[in-house]
Design a protein around this motif. Structure first.
Motif, short mmCIF file in Angstrom:
data_model
loop_
_atom_site.label_atom_id
_atom_site.label_comp_id
_atom_site.label_asym_id
_atom_site.label_seq_id
_atom_site.Cartn_x
_atom_site.Cartn_y
_atom_site.Cartn_z
N HIS A 1 87.30 33.87 98.73
CA HIS A 1 87.38 35.00 97.81
C HIS A 1 86.13 34.98 96.95
N TYR B 1 92.39 33.59 87.05
CA TYR B 1 91.47 34.18 88.03
C TYR B 1 91.16 35.64 87.69
N ASP C 1 88.95 29.44 97.01
CA ASP C 1 88.36 29.78 95.71
C ASP C 1 87.64 28.53 95.19
N GLY D 1 86.45 34.07 93.54
CA GLY D 1 86.80 32.66 93.38
C GLY D 1 85.61 31.73 93.44
N SER E 1 92.46 23.75 98.20
CA SER E 1 93.24 24.78 97.53
C SER E 1 94.73 24.41 97.53
#
Length: 330
Positions: free
Chosen positions: A26, A71, A286, A29, A255
């Motif tokens: 992402h 986030y 991320d 991220g 993650s």
């Protein structure tokens, strides 16, 4: 593990000469604390965290939802095309340094348009980053726009229409954000529209949600890749299907540990997935929040599971096979 810690040299030798595709990252991220602080200062935004150490203390998550709140809050510093250019360029340069030859970057346009930063602005900045870093390094990259699944379905359809009308190329559509309670079936119409427009389809499923969400993503969204997919291993029939059809799983070990989906890296289901014949790829998700980019994730699984050179070569080959626009495009 740093370059000076025991085993780092041996790990580096296992990955030497290999090029990977990153298929589950992402771009928001990759927003590092130092960048958040610098952008906030330049825009007069007051942050709740005074320095990078304060950010580090905040990056202790109990689950996916506890991460998502921070986030999305941090995204407020991304306000114009140049911000997205700098974000994309920083990630691509770091990824290339870690052995990534091609990246398929997720972006959440809905998270930005609700702040008045529209799709064409986001895409213009990222496309410029891809072009400039590509010239510098020879690395290639493409963009997958993701549906924020805990936002209304109508918003997702508007996002898709705006992306398709923007004039900027995207390679696919994905589904991300809070999973539990937001099954893939909610977005079957959006994905049907995306497929009709020629987009590839991927979906987060089986990260926190059940194996049934993986099945829905395949059957109702036409997902060509499953992002995470850990819970699929709870369902023997689904595992057999994924293995038979060689549906890629874009798995993210660090993650999963940081979000407490698994208790520690030793519990990451890499061996069971490989033993079942699944097409597994390793990715960072991320990285600014979860403690590592793709090479860091590779070091973690290589050291933990004592992967051999042929096994690491297979992971690299899987990432190419599973890619949409890299050397292994299919």
């Amino acid at each position: 593990m740093t370059a000076t810690e025991p085993g780092a040299a041996a790990t580096a030798s296992v990955t030497a000469g290999l090029a990977f595709c990153e298929l589950h990252v992402h771009i928001e991220g990759t927003l590092e604390p130092a960048t958040i602080i610098a952008l906030a200062r330049s825009k007069g935004i007051e942050l709740p965290y005074a320095d990078e150490a304060a950010f580090a203390r905040a990056y202790r998550f109990d689950d996916l939802q506890s991460f998502l709140g921070l986030y999305y809050d941090n995204m407020q510093v991304l306000q114009n095309e140049d911000d997205f250019f700098e974000l994309g360029a920083a990630y691509l340069r770091r990824a290339h340094a870690g052995g990534v030859m091609h990246a398929e970057m997720f972006v959440d346009p809905q998270a930005h348009s609700k702040r008045g930063v529209f799709e064409r602005v986001v895409l213009a900045g990222l496309h410029r980053a891809i072009a400039i870093v590509g010239e510098e390094t020879g690395m290639t990259a493409s963009i997958i726009v993701c549906v924020v699944r805990d936002e209304p379905v109508g918003d997702a359809m508007r996002m898709l229409d705006n992306v398709l009308e923007s004039g900027f190329t995207v390679v696919g559509i994905g589904l991300d954000s809070a999973e539990v309670g937001y099954p893939p079936s909610l977005f079957s119409g959006v994905f049907e529209r995306a497929r009709a427009a020629g987009l590839h389809t991927v979906a987060h499923a089986g990260e926190e949600g059940p194996a049934e969400y993986v099945r829905e993503a395949l059957d109702l969204l036409g997902a060509e890749r499953i992002d995470h997919g850990n819970r699929a291993l709870d369902d023997r029939a689904l595992v057999a299907r994924l293995a038979r059809d060689q549906v890629p799983l874009t798995m993210c070990p660090l993650s999963n540990v940081r979000l407490k989906g698994i208790p520690d890296i030793r519990s990451f289901p890499l061996r069971p997935a490989l033993d079942a014949g699944l097409l597994v790829t390793i990715n960072s998700d991320d990285p600014a929040y979860f403690g590592g980019y793709l090479d860091d994730n590779l070091r973690a699984v290589i050291a933990t599971f004592e992967l051999t050179r042929p096994e690491v070569e297979a992971l690299a080959a899987n990432s190419v096979t599973a890619s949409f626009t890299g050397p292994g495009a299919h």
